[in-house]
Design a protein around this motif. Structure first.
Motif, short mmCIF file in Angstrom:
data_model
loop_
_atom_site.label_atom_id
_atom_site.label_comp_id
_atom_site.label_asym_id
_atom_site.label_seq_id
_atom_site.Cartn_x
_atom_site.Cartn_y
_atom_site.Cartn_z
N GLY A 12 0.81 -1.21 0.00
CA GLY A 12 0.00 0.00 0.00
C GLY A 12 0.84 1.26 0.00
O GLY A 12 2.06 1.24 -0.21
N CYS A 13 0.19 2.39 0.27
CA CYS A 13 0.85 3.69 0.22
C CYS A 13 1.45 4.04 1.58
O CYS A 13 1.32 3.30 2.56
N ASN A 14 2.09 5.22 1.65
CA ASN A 14 2.75 5.67 2.88
C ASN A 14 1.79 6.31 3.87
O ASN A 14 2.21 6.72 4.94
N HIS A 15 0.51 6.45 3.54
CA HIS A 15 -0.48 7.04 4.44
C HIS A 15 -0.92 5.97 5.43
O HIS A 15 -1.59 4.99 5.07
N ILE A 16 -0.57 6.14 6.71
CA ILE A 16 -0.84 5.15 7.75
C ILE A 16 -1.85 5.73 8.74
O ILE A 16 -1.75 6.90 9.13
N THR A 17 -2.84 4.92 9.13
CA THR A 17 -3.79 5.27 10.18
C THR A 17 -3.59 4.29 11.34
O THR A 17 -3.85 3.09 11.19
N CYS A 53 6.69 13.93 1.31
CA CYS A 53 7.10 12.67 0.71
C CYS A 53 6.09 12.24 -0.35
O CYS A 53 4.95 12.69 -0.37
N GLU A 54 6.53 11.35 -1.19
CA GLU A 54 5.64 10.79 -2.19
C GLU A 54 4.65 9.84 -1.52
O GLU A 54 4.98 9.17 -0.54
N LEU A 55 3.43 9.81 -2.07
CA LEU A 55 2.42 8.92 -1.49
C LEU A 55 2.78 7.46 -1.68
O LEU A 55 2.55 6.63 -0.80
N TRP A 56 3.39 7.12 -2.81
CA TRP A 56 3.79 5.74 -3.10
C TRP A 56 5.30 5.68 -3.19
O TRP A 56 5.93 6.52 -3.84
N ASP A 57 5.91 4.70 -2.56
CA ASP A 57 7.35 4.50 -2.59
C ASP A 57 7.61 3.06 -3.02
O ASP A 57 7.65 2.13 -2.20
N ASP A 58 7.75 2.86 -4.33
CA ASP A 58 7.93 1.50 -4.85
C ASP A 58 9.26 0.90 -4.42
O ASP A 58 9.35 -0.31 -4.16
N ASP A 59 10.31 1.73 -4.33
CA ASP A 59 11.62 1.20 -3.96
C ASP A 59 11.61 0.62 -2.55
O ASP A 59 12.25 -0.40 -2.28
N MET A 60 10.86 1.26 -1.63
CA MET A 60 10.80 0.75 -0.26
C MET A 60 10.10 -0.60 -0.21
O MET A 60 10.52 -1.53 0.49
#
Length: 544
Positions: A365-370, A398-405
């Motif tokens: 998923g994306c970097n937005h965490i709840t 930061c970018e919403l999506w970080d594919d490298d991570m």
């Protein structure tokens, strides 16, 4: 049911008419009594040799009984009017239902005519084509199920006069105060009252559905009490996304919709959510600890595991150290458990919640965490998340999506699985074990001027069709099947394959001039030879 309702209505009208006739008789009797009294006074005056002058009717004045009769007459008239209005409303409803049924009957007849017309058209075409068995076929076999569904499924969408509830999908009548309208309206049983939420889409809900929705959030167990273990507020709109309307249902809407008992539960739960929450730092417990706000004692005892807690530091009680001395220590030196946890967090690329310090793992998923405490933050940098701007509060964001991570996390999992299996890679060619090659003898050096080799360590040329050599079987098989030909690892995408080849640590990778080489000797033979494709060796990549 309709006949019974009509009979009850006629009885009410008959009773009202009879009571009205009785009131008229009482009024006439009262007037006759006054006239009789006036005539008696006139006769008495003539008997006394007095000629009555300007004799008027005696006004006896209203008595208590007369006032009661007048009130009763007003109530009878009001009930009569209400019964007449209800009868007219029911008559209108019957007319609407009859009209709707007639319209549906006409629509069904039209669809049947359209189906027959299409069926006749197909039969005529079949007869013209010389088919003999068309008389034994029905409409479904001739037209087909899809054509029949298209003809019978056509409906004229008529807009509703009332808004539709987003929960029960039934029409409702909007009003400013649904509770007051439902209490005083005679037609509340026929059409639900509801209201609009102040969300961006202005969704409408009837009073019963919105009441049940809010009650399910306030009291999910149905025991009539507030929940101390979970955070309830804000209560979202049932249809709006969290990012579109984060404020939730306001108190003004709740006062108009909820009953007094539910409003008490509303305020009680809101008070509990406003209190600071503390959890046991024991990793085997993590239960919620209720603290006394007025107490200045820095220690607290967990009721579940009896662990002594430091309230300001939110950790297990630090013996022989004050809170200032403990906070001055580095994070990785406070306790052996903390040191192991921090090392594991760094190795697994985990992140702490900035509000409750709960450890969060991002698997996809994306970097937005709840977090479980409803705090929203960015997984990459740890800063709080701006819900309105839909980005983290860090500048630059930061970018919403970080594919490298995510690719790095996937590669780390493969490495852990390989270490657990402890399987050494075996060189195979075409399913057969490879025979060790003879010793390589480098050829005589050829004096050819080469440009400096290009080092493309990220293997970005794998996305360039003009660079990638698809005639080389080893390279073509790797790209086509998305399988690492060095270790037979199945990858998910070309980006995943590129990241795997760039960061793998258990086998070597050799690439040059848009192709991969299985063995180092083949790679060295290619480098020592003259390149006719690019005029010089380019895109050289070596990872031992």
């Amino acid at each position: 049911m309709t006949e019974v309702a009509n009979a009850d209505m006629l009885n009410e009208l008959l009773i009202a008419r009879m009571l009205e006739d009785d009131m008229h008789e009482l009024a006439n009797a009262r007037a006759a009594e006054a006239l009789q009294l006036s005539e008696a006074l006139r006769t008495s005056a003539l008997a006394g040799c007095r000629f009555p002058k300007n004799v008027k009717a005696v006004d006896l004045g209203p008595s208590d009984q007369d006032v009661a009769f007048e009130i009763l007459a007003a109530e009878i008239v009001a009930n009569k009017d209400a019964a007449l209005a209800q009868a007219m409303q029911h008559e209108d409803d019957r007319n609407v239902v009859a009209s709707r049924q007639y319209a549906q009957k006409l629509a069904a007849a039209e669809k049947k005519c359209a189906l027959d017309a299409e069926f006749a058209k197909r039969l005529q075409q079949a007869i013209d084509n010389g088919e003999d068995d068309v008389q034994m076929q029905d409409a479904e076999s001739v037209l087909g199920r899809d054509a029949i569904d298209d003809i019978m499924g056509e409906e004229d969408a008529s807009p509703s006069l009332y808004p539709t509830c987003g929960i029960c999908m039934e029409p409702l009548q909007p009003t400013h105060s649904p509770v007051a309208a439902a209490r005083c309206a005679n037609s509340s049983s026929r059409l639900q009252f509801g209201t609009y939420l102040p969300c961006p889409q202005s969704h409408a809900y009837c009073i019963s559905c919105l009441n049940g929705y809010i009650a399910s959030k306030l009291d999910p167990e149905g025991n009539g009490g507030a929940s101390q273990s979970t955070v309830v507020f804000p209560i979202r709109c049932p249809e709006c996304p969290v990012t579109e309307w984060p404020e939730g249902i306001p108190d003004a809407i709740a006062k108009r919709v909820l009953s007094e008992k539910t409003m008490v539960l509303w305020h009680h739960q809101k008070l509990l959510d406003s209190l600071p929450r503390h959890y046991c730092p024991n990793p085997r417990c993590s239960a919620r600890v209720q603290l006394d706000e007025d107490s200045e004692d820095p220690q607290a005892l967990c009721p579940s595991c009896n662990t002594l807690i430091c309230v300001p530091c939110r950790v297990v009680w630090h013996t022989d150290l004050s809170c200032e001395e403990y906070q001055a220590l580095p994070l990785d030196e406070r306790s052996p458990e903390d040191q192991k946890a921090l090392q594991l967090m760094k190795a697994e690329n985990w992140r702490r919640c900035p509000s409750c310090s709960f450890i969060v793992e991002l698997t996809l998923g994306c970097n937005h965490i709840t977090c479980r405490c409803k705090t929203e933050f960015c997984f990459k940098c740890g800063s709080l998340w701006d819900v309105r701007k839909k980005r983290c509060s860090r500048n630059p964001s930061c970018e919403l999506w970080d594919d490298d991570m995510l690719l790095e996390e996937r590669e780390r999992e493969r490495e852990h699985q390989r270490q657990a299996r402890r399987v050494e890679p075996v060189a195979r060619i075409g399913g057969m074990f490879a025979i060790p090659p003879p010793p390589y003898v480098p050829p005589a050096p050829v004096h050819v001027h080469h440009a400096p080799p290009r080092d493309d360590s990220d293997l970005s040329w794998m996305d360039e069709p003009g660079v990638l050599c698809t005639r080389h079987w080893f390279t073509a098989e790797m790209i086509k099947t998305l399988t690492c030909q060095y270790c037979d690892t199945k990858l998910n995408s070309l980006a995943d394959l590129r990241y795997h080849l760039s960061h793998v640590r258990w086998h070597a990778v050799y690439a040059c001039c848009g192709r991969f080489f299985k063995r180092e000797v083949d790679f060295q033979r290619h480098v020592d030879s003259y390149n006719t494709r690019f005029g010089q060796h380019a895109y050289e990549f070596r990872r031992n």
